[in-house]
Design a protein around this motif. Structure first.
Motif, mmCIF file in Angstrom:
data_model
loop_
_atom_site.group_PDB
_atom_site.id
_atom_site.type_symbol
_atom_site.label_atom_id
_atom_site.label_comp_id
_atom_site.label_asym_id
_atom_site.label_seq_id
_atom_site.Cartn_x
_atom_site.Cartn_y
_atom_site.Cartn_z
ATOM 1 N N GLU A 1 20.756 30.521 -40.101
ATOM 2 C CA GLU A 1 20.094 29.512 -39.579
ATOM 3 C C GLU A 1 20.962 28.480 -39.266
ATOM 4 O O GLU A 1 20.832 27.802 -37.970
ATOM 5 C CB GLU A 1 18.974 28.893 -40.484
ATOM 6 N N HIS A 2 21.892 28.033 -40.068
ATOM 7 C CA HIS A 2 22.910 27.113 -39.758
ATOM 8 C C HIS A 2 23.603 27.223 -38.619
ATOM 9 O O HIS A 2 24.023 26.624 -37.808
ATOM 10 C CB HIS A 2 24.058 26.652 -41.033
ATOM 11 N N LYS B 1 23.154 29.458 -36.215
ATOM 12 C CA LYS B 1 22.332 29.368 -34.951
ATOM 13 C C LYS B 1 22.144 27.813 -34.340
ATOM 14 O O LYS B 1 22.291 27.415 -33.252
ATOM 15 C CB LYS B 1 21.152 29.888 -34.952
ATOM 16 N N TRP B 2 21.937 26.835 -35.399
ATOM 17 C CA TRP B 2 21.749 25.572 -35.016
ATOM 18 C C TRP B 2 22.970 24.941 -34.358
ATOM 19 O O TRP B 2 22.930 24.223 -33.559
ATOM 20 C CB TRP B 2 21.254 24.928 -36.395
ATOM 21 N N ILE C 1 19.686 20.342 -41.288
ATOM 22 C CA ILE C 1 18.876 21.402 -41.735
ATOM 23 C C ILE C 1 19.261 21.963 -42.989
ATOM 24 O O ILE C 1 18.708 22.959 -43.236
ATOM 25 C CB ILE C 1 18.620 22.264 -40.513
ATOM 26 N N LEU D 1 25.419 17.651 -29.839
ATOM 27 C CA LEU D 1 24.626 17.076 -31.003
ATOM 28 C C LEU D 1 24.182 15.752 -30.839
ATOM 29 O O LEU D 1 23.255 15.144 -31.214
ATOM 30 C CB LEU D 1 25.406 17.226 -31.922
ATOM 31 N N THR E 1 16.857 16.430 -33.186
ATOM 32 C CA THR E 1 17.376 16.701 -34.352
ATOM 33 C C THR E 1 17.589 15.534 -35.300
ATOM 34 O O THR E 1 17.602 14.442 -34.593
ATOM 35 C CB THR E 1 18.355 17.617 -34.597
#
Length: 372
Positions: A123-124, A126-127, A162, A196, A205
């Motif tokens: 998950e990290h 991909k983020w 996240i 970002l 985000t």
């Protein structure tokens, strides 16, 4: 000693947090390698002493082919003294590392790998926009060890919005369990002109939480120190004998020659940085007019830079070096004594360094000590 740094400005894809110079197109790769060699030959006389360290950074140097690496390193071997060469590092991404690739790197003389793991959670990754998977993050380390690389460092990022504290703890424990002897860990920062930054501004985000970053860093430090790692620079932890010799030369103010677009060089008094544009870099070298800027450090600049760098590492600051600038350091010495008395600094054999407490505030302490 002297170090050689090569900036290889190519990546498969852009990570959302990265503000380094790179291109996701490999169309210019062969031409770039030839131009890097051109710059290397043009500047070889700027290095008189033997080379102790060579570092391929970027970008993603592991995208280069065996032949491209070989061309650069053969040029180095024919034009520089390498009798003192101790360390040859290549930054690599997990998705580039096959047994064949690792064995090729070994035949080239590479003896240290810097692997951009960042996290062991899918998950990290991909983020962040990373190209590799969680499985590749772990498997590439095991594969490198199997091929015979024991000098391995990995990068980890903490403070990810996240990511939970428990997930960060698992990242740290995974790295320790894999037997990696060096870890560089960085707090996620929102740099201008990055994806970002755009995501945070648009509310896509969460912004970075400073308190989370502090918790993550303290956990990292406690766990690594308990497992025989030494914090020799704020973000760098290594076991005895596994400190980065190349990066340590930066922190000790030693000379290095930087080759490639955006690469920096330092000869002790002058800092130089190449243009951060692949096409402009190539055109400049081919026309005989390299595009770069440079800054001659004044005695005050040298003092302030020594304070900024020295207070972030285990070696600290040297009064001998500071006195060589010829400046009146009476006020600085008074302020250093004051910070020793408050527990932020401590004396060393030839100077001073931050205490464990002071290291958390190294940049602020340096700013307090700067000469105006």
């Amino acid at each position: 000693m002297a170090g050689l740094y090569f900036h290889i400005p190519f990546c498969k894809q852009a990570c959302i947090y990265c503000d380094f110079h790179f291109s996701t197109s490999l169309k210019q790769a062969d031409e770039m390698v030839d131009t890097i060699i051109m710059e290397l030959l043009l500047r070889k006389d700027q290095v008189e002493e033997p080379i102790e360290t060579i570092y391929f950074g970027g970008g993603t140097p592991s995208l280069l082919s065996h032949h491209q690496f070989q061309k650069i390193l053969n040029t180095v071997r024919f034009n520089f003294l390498l009798s003192d060469l101790l360390e040859l590092t290549v930054e690599v991404n997990p998705d580039d590392l096959s047994t064949e690739k690792l064995e090729e790197l070994k035949t080239l003389g590479v003896n240290r790998l810097s692997i951009g793991v960042q996290s062991f959670f899918e998950e990290h990754l991909k983020w962040m926009g990373r190209a590799h998977t969680a499985h590749e993050a772990e498997e590439c380390i095991l594969l490198a060890q199997e091929v015979g690389f024991d000098n391995i460092t990995i990068d980890l990022i903490y403070g990810i919005p996240i990511m939970s504290d428990e997930e960060w703890a698992q990242n740290v424990q995974k790295a320790i369990a894999l037997g990696v002897p060096h870890i560089s860990a960085y707090n996620l920062t929102v740099e201008e002109k990055t994806v970002l930054s755009y995501m945070v501004k648009k509310g896509m985000t969460q912004d970075v939480d400073d308190e989370q970053g502090e918790r993550n860093f303290q956990y990292l430090k406690d766990q690594l120190l308990a497992n025989d790692f030494i914090q020799y620079e704020i973000s760098n932890f290594g076991k005895e004998g596994f400190f980065s010799k190349h990066n340590s030369s930066y922190w000790l103010g030693k000379k290095y020659l930087g080759i490639g677009p955006s690469a920096h060089s330092f000869d002790g008094k002058v800092r130089r940085w190449n243009v951060s544009n692949n096409s402009v870099y190539i055109r400049g070298l081919k026309s005989g007019a390299p595009s770069f800027e440079e800054e001659v450090l004044s005695p005050k600049d040298r003092v302030n830079e020594h304070l900024m760098i020295g207070l972030r590492n285990k070696w600290g600051c040297s009064w001998e070096y500071l006195n060589e600038t010829g400046l009146d350091l009476t006020q600085l010495k008074t302020e250093v004594v004051s910070k020793i008395n408050t527990g932020y600094l401590e004396k060393t054999a030839g100077g001073f360094k931050t205490t464990d407490q002071g290291l958390l505030f190294a940049d602020a302490i340096a700013a307090d000590l700067f000469l105006e």
